[in-house]
Scaffold this motif. Structure first.
Motif, short mmCIF file in Angstrom:
data_model
loop_
_atom_site.label_atom_id
_atom_site.label_comp_id
_atom_site.label_asym_id
_atom_site.label_seq_id
_atom_site.Cartn_x
_atom_site.Cartn_y
_atom_site.Cartn_z
N VAL A 55 1.50 -1.32 -0.29
CA VAL A 55 0.31 0.48 0.21
C VAL A 55 1.02 0.83 0.04
CG1 VAL A 55 -1.98 1.23 1.03
CG2 VAL A 55 -2.50 -1.07 1.08
N LEU A 56 0.46 1.73 -1.51
CA LEU A 56 0.98 3.11 -0.61
C LEU A 56 -0.11 4.57 -0.06
CD1 LEU A 56 2.57 1.44 -4.06
CD2 LEU A 56 4.34 3.14 -3.53
N ASP A 57 1.18 5.28 -0.07
CA ASP A 57 0.94 6.53 0.08
C ASP A 57 -0.97 6.99 1.18
OD1 ASP A 57 2.81 7.86 0.16
OD2 ASP A 57 2.36 9.18 -1.53
N PRO A 58 -1.34 5.86 2.21
CA PRO A 58 -3.20 6.56 2.65
C PRO A 58 -3.00 7.28 3.35
CG PRO A 58 -1.59 4.68 3.71
CD PRO A 58 -0.36 4.95 2.57
N GLY A 59 -3.70 8.00 2.25
CA GLY A 59 -3.76 9.26 3.07
C GLY A 59 -4.98 10.15 2.99
N THR A 60 -5.08 10.82 3.78
CA THR A 60 -6.36 11.50 4.65
C THR A 60 -7.56 11.83 3.89
OG1 THR A 60 -6.33 14.08 4.63
CG2 THR A 60 -5.61 12.39 6.69
N LEU A 61 -7.04 11.81 2.38
CA LEU A 61 -7.76 12.27 1.03
C LEU A 61 -8.44 10.68 0.25
CD1 LEU A 61 -7.33 15.63 -0.30
CD2 LEU A 61 -8.51 15.14 1.13
N ALA A 62 -8.07 9.40 0.28
CA ALA A 62 -7.76 8.37 0.13
C ALA A 62 -9.07 7.61 1.35
CB ALA A 62 -7.12 8.06 -0.24
N ARG A 63 -9.18 6.06 0.93
CA ARG A 63 -10.33 5.35 1.70
C ARG A 63 -8.50 4.45 2.28
NH1 ARG A 63 -14.28 3.14 -3.19
NH2 ARG A 63 -16.13 4.49 -3.15
N SER A 64 -8.67 5.25 3.39
CA SER A 64 -7.24 4.94 3.27
C SER A 64 -7.46 2.93 4.22
CB SER A 64 -6.32 5.57 4.69
OG SER A 64 -6.03 6.62 3.73
N ALA A 65 -8.48 3.28 5.14
CA ALA A 65 -8.71 2.15 6.51
C ALA A 65 -9.22 0.76 4.89
CB ALA A 65 -10.00 2.43 6.65
N GLU A 66 -9.89 1.15 4.02
CA GLU A 66 -10.20 0.33 3.07
C GLU A 66 -8.74 -0.28 2.76
OE1 GLU A 66 -11.25 0.64 -1.52
OE2 GLU A 66 -13.08 0.81 -0.22
N ALA A 67 -7.65 0.41 2.16
CA ALA A 67 -6.24 0.56 1.39
C ALA A 67 -5.47 0.03 2.27
CB ALA A 67 -5.90 1.34 1.08
N LEU A 68 -5.77 -0.43 3.41
CA LEU A 68 -4.82 -0.75 4.46
C LEU A 68 -5.16 -2.70 5.45
CD1 LEU A 68 -3.98 1.84 6.79
CD2 LEU A 68 -2.25 0.91 5.52
N ASP A 69 -6.58 -2.74 4.88
CA ASP A 69 -7.16 -3.74 5.18
C ASP A 69 -6.34 -4.77 4.35
OD1 ASP A 69 -8.60 -5.61 6.43
OD2 ASP A 69 -10.32 -5.65 5.12
N GLY A 70 -5.46 -6.26 5.44
CA GLY A 70 -4.70 -7.13 4.65
C GLY A 70 -3.10 -6.44 4.03
N TYR A 127 -3.71 6.10 -21.29
CA TYR A 127 -3.98 7.29 -19.90
C TYR A 127 -4.56 6.33 -19.12
CZ TYR A 127 -4.66 11.25 -17.53
OH TYR A 127 -4.84 11.91 -16.59
N ARG A 128 -5.15 6.13 -17.98
CA ARG A 128 -6.19 5.33 -17.51
C ARG A 128 -6.59 5.78 -16.18
NH1 ARG A 128 -6.55 -1.72 -18.38
NH2 ARG A 128 -8.50 -1.68 -16.99
N ARG A 129 -7.87 6.71 -16.23
CA ARG A 129 -7.97 7.04 -15.03
C ARG A 129 -9.31 6.27 -14.52
NH1 ARG A 129 -13.03 11.30 -13.90
NH2 ARG A 129 -12.25 11.79 -11.99
N LEU A 130 -9.06 5.44 -12.94
CA LEU A 130 -9.59 4.71 -12.62
C LEU A 130 -10.37 5.88 -10.75
CD1 LEU A 130 -6.70 2.55 -11.34
CD2 LEU A 130 -8.33 2.17 -12.95
N GLY A 131 -11.12 5.38 -10.85
CA GLY A 131 -12.03 5.89 -9.83
C GLY A 131 -11.83 5.16 -8.33
N ALA A 132 -12.60 5.20 -6.98
CA ALA A 132 -11.57 5.22 -6.08
C ALA A 132 -12.52 3.75 -5.65
CB ALA A 132 -12.27 5.98 -4.81
N GLY A 133 -10.94 2.73 -5.51
CA GLY A 133 -11.93 1.29 -5.30
C GLY A 133 -11.83 0.38 -6.41
N GLU A 134 -11.30 1.17 -7.77
CA GLU A 134 -11.46 0.22 -9.04
C GLU A 134 -9.83 -0.11 -9.81
OE1 GLU A 134 -14.19 2.89 -12.01
OE2 GLU A 134 -12.79 3.09 -11.99
N SER A 135 -9.48 -1.38 -9.64
CA SER A 135 -8.14 -1.77 -9.96
C SER A 135 -8.08 -2.50 -11.98
CB SER A 135 -8.64 -3.35 -9.38
OG SER A 135 -9.17 -2.75 -7.91
N PHE A 136 -6.96 -2.99 -12.27
CA PHE A 136 -7.08 -3.78 -13.29
C PHE A 136 -5.38 -4.67 -13.56
CE2 PHE A 136 -3.99 0.04 -13.77
CZ PHE A 136 -2.78 -0.57 -14.38
N GLU A 137 -5.65 -5.42 -13.64
CA GLU A 137 -4.06 -6.61 -14.15
C GLU A 137 -3.44 -5.26 -14.43
OE1 GLU A 137 -4.11 -9.29 -11.97
OE2 GLU A 137 -6.10 -8.86 -11.06
N VAL A 138 -2.21 -4.79 -14.09
CA VAL A 138 -1.28 -4.88 -14.54
C VAL A 138 -0.76 -5.58 -15.73
CG1 VAL A 138 1.35 -3.32 -14.61
CG2 VAL A 138 -0.58 -3.14 -13.16
#
Length: 219
Positions: A21-36, A208-219
Protein backbone atom coordinates in the motif's frame (compact mmCIF):
# COMPACT_ATOMS: atom_id res chain seq x y z
CA UNK A 1 -0.18 -7.86 -10.20
CA UNK A 2 -3.44 -6.11 -9.43
CA UNK A 3 -3.37 -2.32 -9.03
CA UNK A 4 -6.19 -0.69 -7.07
CA UNK A 5 -6.73 3.05 -6.77
CA UNK A 6 -8.08 4.11 -3.37
CA UNK A 7 -8.44 7.83 -4.01
CA UNK A 8 -6.07 10.79 -4.40
CA UNK A 9 -2.48 9.48 -4.07
CA UNK A 10 -3.17 6.01 -2.63
CA UNK A 11 -2.77 2.78 -4.57
CA UNK A 12 -2.33 -0.84 -3.55
CA UNK A 13 -0.41 -3.50 -5.47
CA UNK A 14 -1.47 -7.08 -4.87
CA UNK A 15 -0.01 -10.37 -6.06
CA UNK A 16 1.77 -13.56 -5.01
CA UNK A 17 0.63 -13.17 -1.41
CA UNK A 18 1.83 -9.57 -1.06
CA UNK A 19 -0.23 -6.39 -0.73
CA UNK A 20 1.84 -3.22 -0.91
CA UNK A 21 0.00 0.00 0.00
CA UNK A 22 1.43 3.34 -1.08
CA UNK A 23 0.47 6.72 0.38
CA UNK A 24 -2.70 6.01 2.37
CA UNK A 25 -3.59 9.64 3.07
CA UNK A 26 -6.52 11.56 4.49
CA UNK A 27 -8.09 12.18 1.06
CA UNK A 28 -8.15 8.47 0.24
CA UNK A 29 -10.09 5.43 1.45
CA UNK A 30 -7.12 4.60 3.64
CA UNK A 31 -8.73 2.09 6.02
CA UNK A 32 -9.97 0.12 3.02
CA UNK A 33 -6.55 0.24 1.38
CA UNK A 34 -4.74 -0.87 4.55
CA UNK A 35 -6.99 -3.87 5.18
CA UNK A 36 -4.78 -6.91 4.56
CA UNK A 37 -1.65 -4.87 3.79
CA UNK A 38 1.69 -6.68 4.08
CA UNK A 39 3.74 -3.47 3.79
CA UNK A 40 3.09 0.28 3.71
CA UNK A 41 5.22 2.76 1.77
CA UNK A 42 4.95 6.50 2.48
CA UNK A 43 6.50 9.02 0.07
CA UNK A 44 6.38 11.90 2.57
CA UNK A 45 4.61 13.12 5.68
CA UNK A 46 1.96 15.48 4.24
CA UNK A 47 -1.49 14.46 5.42
CA UNK A 48 -2.86 13.75 1.95
CA UNK A 49 -0.19 11.03 1.70
CA UNK A 50 -0.15 9.84 5.31
CA UNK A 51 -3.32 9.37 7.33
CA UNK A 52 -1.58 8.94 10.66
CA UNK A 53 -4.63 7.65 12.53
CA UNK A 54 -5.44 5.06 9.87
CA UNK A 55 -1.87 3.78 9.65
CA UNK A 56 -1.49 3.55 13.44
CA UNK A 57 -4.77 1.61 13.62
CA UNK A 58 -3.54 -0.79 10.92
CA UNK A 59 -0.27 -1.34 12.80
CA UNK A 60 -2.17 -2.12 16.00
CA UNK A 61 -4.45 -4.54 14.16
CA UNK A 62 -1.59 -6.52 12.55
CA UNK A 63 1.57 -7.30 14.48
CA UNK A 64 3.43 -8.26 11.28
CA UNK A 65 2.79 -4.99 9.42
CA UNK A 66 5.68 -2.55 8.93
CA UNK A 67 5.94 0.93 7.41
CA UNK A 68 8.70 2.48 5.30
CA UNK A 69 8.90 6.19 4.60
CA UNK A 70 10.81 9.40 5.14
CA UNK A 71 12.19 10.33 8.54
CA UNK A 72 9.38 12.90 8.78
CA UNK A 73 6.73 10.25 8.20
CA UNK A 74 8.32 7.98 10.81
CA UNK A 75 8.40 10.84 13.32
CA UNK A 76 4.71 11.61 12.76
CA UNK A 77 3.76 7.98 13.39
CA UNK A 78 5.98 7.71 16.47
CA UNK A 79 4.37 10.85 17.89
CA UNK A 80 0.95 9.21 17.42
CA UNK A 81 1.99 6.13 19.40
CA UNK A 82 3.17 3.67 16.74
CA UNK A 83 5.83 1.19 17.85
CA UNK A 84 9.26 2.32 16.71
CA UNK A 85 10.47 -1.15 15.70
CA UNK A 86 7.72 -1.32 13.07
CA UNK A 87 8.78 1.94 11.39
CA UNK A 88 11.78 2.37 9.12
CA UNK A 89 13.13 5.50 7.43
CA UNK A 90 14.44 4.79 3.92
CA UNK A 91 16.92 6.52 1.66
CA UNK A 92 17.32 6.65 -2.13
CA UNK A 93 19.04 3.63 -3.78
CA UNK A 94 17.83 1.22 -1.08
CA UNK A 95 16.22 -2.02 -2.23
CA UNK A 96 13.50 -3.64 -0.12
CA UNK A 97 11.96 -7.09 -0.35
CA UNK A 98 8.43 -7.88 0.81
CA UNK A 99 7.69 -11.48 -0.06
CA UNK A 100 7.68 -11.62 -3.86
CA UNK A 101 7.70 -7.82 -4.20
CA UNK A 102 10.96 -5.95 -4.90
CA UNK A 103 10.93 -2.23 -4.12
CA UNK A 104 13.57 0.24 -5.25
CA UNK A 105 13.66 3.53 -3.36
CA UNK A 106 14.49 6.79 -5.11
CA UNK A 107 13.65 10.46 -4.90
CA UNK A 108 15.01 13.45 -3.03
CA UNK A 109 12.87 16.46 -2.09
CA UNK A 110 9.20 17.32 -2.47
CA UNK A 111 8.54 19.46 -5.54
CA UNK A 112 8.84 23.18 -4.85
CA UNK A 113 5.55 24.84 -3.85
CA UNK A 114 7.01 28.28 -3.13
CA UNK A 115 10.33 29.66 -1.95
CA UNK A 116 8.71 30.59 1.39
CA UNK A 117 7.32 27.10 1.95
CA UNK A 118 9.72 24.64 3.59
CA UNK A 119 10.47 21.55 1.51
CA UNK A 120 10.32 18.07 2.97
CA UNK A 121 12.01 14.90 1.80
CA UNK A 122 10.14 12.83 -0.77
CA UNK A 123 10.78 9.19 -1.60
CA UNK A 124 9.77 7.46 -4.79
CA UNK A 125 9.04 3.74 -5.03
CA UNK A 126 9.42 1.41 -8.00
CA UNK A 127 7.68 -1.88 -7.25
CA UNK A 128 8.19 -5.07 -9.25
CA UNK A 129 5.78 -7.91 -8.55
CA UNK A 130 4.67 -10.85 -10.71
CA UNK A 131 6.77 -9.60 -13.61
CA UNK A 132 5.22 -6.11 -13.69
CA UNK A 133 6.75 -2.79 -12.59
CA UNK A 134 4.86 0.20 -11.14
CA UNK A 135 6.37 3.57 -10.18
CA UNK A 136 4.92 6.03 -7.64
CA UNK A 137 6.80 9.37 -7.46
CA UNK A 138 4.94 10.93 -4.53
CA UNK A 139 4.92 14.72 -4.88
CA UNK A 140 7.60 14.88 -7.54
CA UNK A 141 8.26 14.09 -11.16
CA UNK A 142 11.26 11.91 -10.38
CA UNK A 143 10.75 9.04 -12.81
CA UNK A 144 13.18 6.23 -13.64
CA UNK A 145 14.71 5.74 -17.06
CA UNK A 146 13.87 2.04 -17.07
CA UNK A 147 10.79 0.75 -18.86
CA UNK A 148 7.66 0.76 -16.70
CA UNK A 149 4.37 -1.03 -16.96
CA UNK A 150 2.56 1.67 -14.97
CA UNK A 151 3.43 5.23 -14.02
CA UNK A 152 1.28 6.70 -11.24
CA UNK A 153 1.31 10.30 -12.42
CA UNK A 154 0.44 13.32 -10.22
CA UNK A 155 -1.99 15.54 -12.13
CA UNK A 156 -3.02 18.29 -9.70
CA UNK A 157 -1.65 20.21 -6.72
CA UNK A 158 -0.27 23.58 -5.60
CA UNK A 159 3.22 22.53 -6.73
CA UNK A 160 2.27 21.13 -10.11
CA UNK A 161 2.35 22.49 -13.66
CA UNK A 162 0.73 20.39 -16.36
CA UNK A 163 3.72 20.87 -18.65
CA UNK A 164 5.84 18.98 -16.09
CA UNK A 165 3.31 16.16 -15.97
CA UNK A 166 3.48 15.92 -19.75
CA UNK A 167 7.29 15.84 -19.71
CA UNK A 168 7.30 13.15 -17.01
CA UNK A 169 4.89 11.06 -19.07
CA UNK A 170 7.13 11.32 -22.11
CA UNK A 171 10.28 10.59 -20.09
CA UNK A 172 8.89 7.54 -18.28
CA UNK A 173 8.01 5.36 -21.29
CA UNK A 174 5.28 3.55 -19.33
CA UNK A 175 2.74 1.30 -21.04
CA UNK A 176 -0.02 2.69 -18.82
CA UNK A 177 -0.33 6.07 -17.09
CA UNK A 178 -2.66 6.19 -14.08
CA UNK A 179 -3.47 9.72 -12.84
CA UNK A 180 -3.10 10.23 -9.08
CA UNK A 181 -2.96 13.22 -6.73
CA UNK A 182 -6.23 14.32 -8.28
CA UNK A 183 -8.53 15.29 -5.39
CA UNK A 184 -8.42 18.97 -6.40
CA UNK A 185 -9.72 18.32 -9.93
CA UNK A 186 -13.32 18.79 -11.02
CA UNK A 187 -14.71 16.64 -13.82
CA UNK A 188 -13.88 19.48 -16.20
CA UNK A 189 -10.32 19.48 -14.89
CA UNK A 190 -10.06 15.72 -15.32
CA UNK A 191 -11.22 15.94 -18.91
CA UNK A 192 -8.81 18.74 -19.76
CA UNK A 193 -5.95 16.79 -18.16
CA UNK A 194 -6.89 13.65 -20.08
CA UNK A 195 -6.87 15.53 -23.38
CA UNK A 196 -3.33 16.77 -22.76
CA UNK A 197 -1.95 13.48 -21.48
CA UNK A 198 -3.50 10.94 -23.83
CA UNK A 199 -1.68 9.57 -26.85
CA UNK A 200 -3.74 11.54 -29.34
CA UNK A 201 -2.09 14.74 -28.09
CA UNK A 202 1.33 13.42 -27.04
CA UNK A 203 1.99 10.59 -29.44
CA UNK A 204 3.55 7.39 -28.18
CA UNK A 205 1.93 4.14 -27.19
CA UNK A 206 0.87 4.57 -23.57
CA UNK A 207 -2.70 4.19 -22.32
CA UNK A 208 -4.02 6.95 -20.04
CA UNK A 209 -6.23 5.08 -17.58
CA UNK A 210 -8.18 7.03 -15.01
CA UNK A 211 -9.57 4.93 -12.15
CA UNK A 212 -12.31 5.74 -9.70
CA UNK A 213 -11.73 5.08 -5.99
CA UNK A 214 -11.94 1.34 -5.47
CA UNK A 215 -11.36 0.44 -9.13
CA UNK A 216 -8.65 -2.04 -10.14
CA UNK A 217 -6.99 -3.60 -13.14
CA UNK A 218 -4.47 -6.35 -13.80
CA UNK A 219 -1.09 -4.92 -14.79
Amino acid sequence: MRLTFHGHACVSLTGAGSRIVLDPGTLARSAEALDGATAVLITHEHADHLDVAAVVAALRADDALTVRGTAGAVEALLHAGAAGERLHAVEPVEELQFGAALVRVGGGDHALIHSRAPRVANRTYTVTLEGATVHHPGDSFDVPTEALDVLCLPVSGPWLRLTEAIDATLAASARTVVPVHDAMLSETGHELTRRWLDTARLGGEHVYRRLGAGESFEV
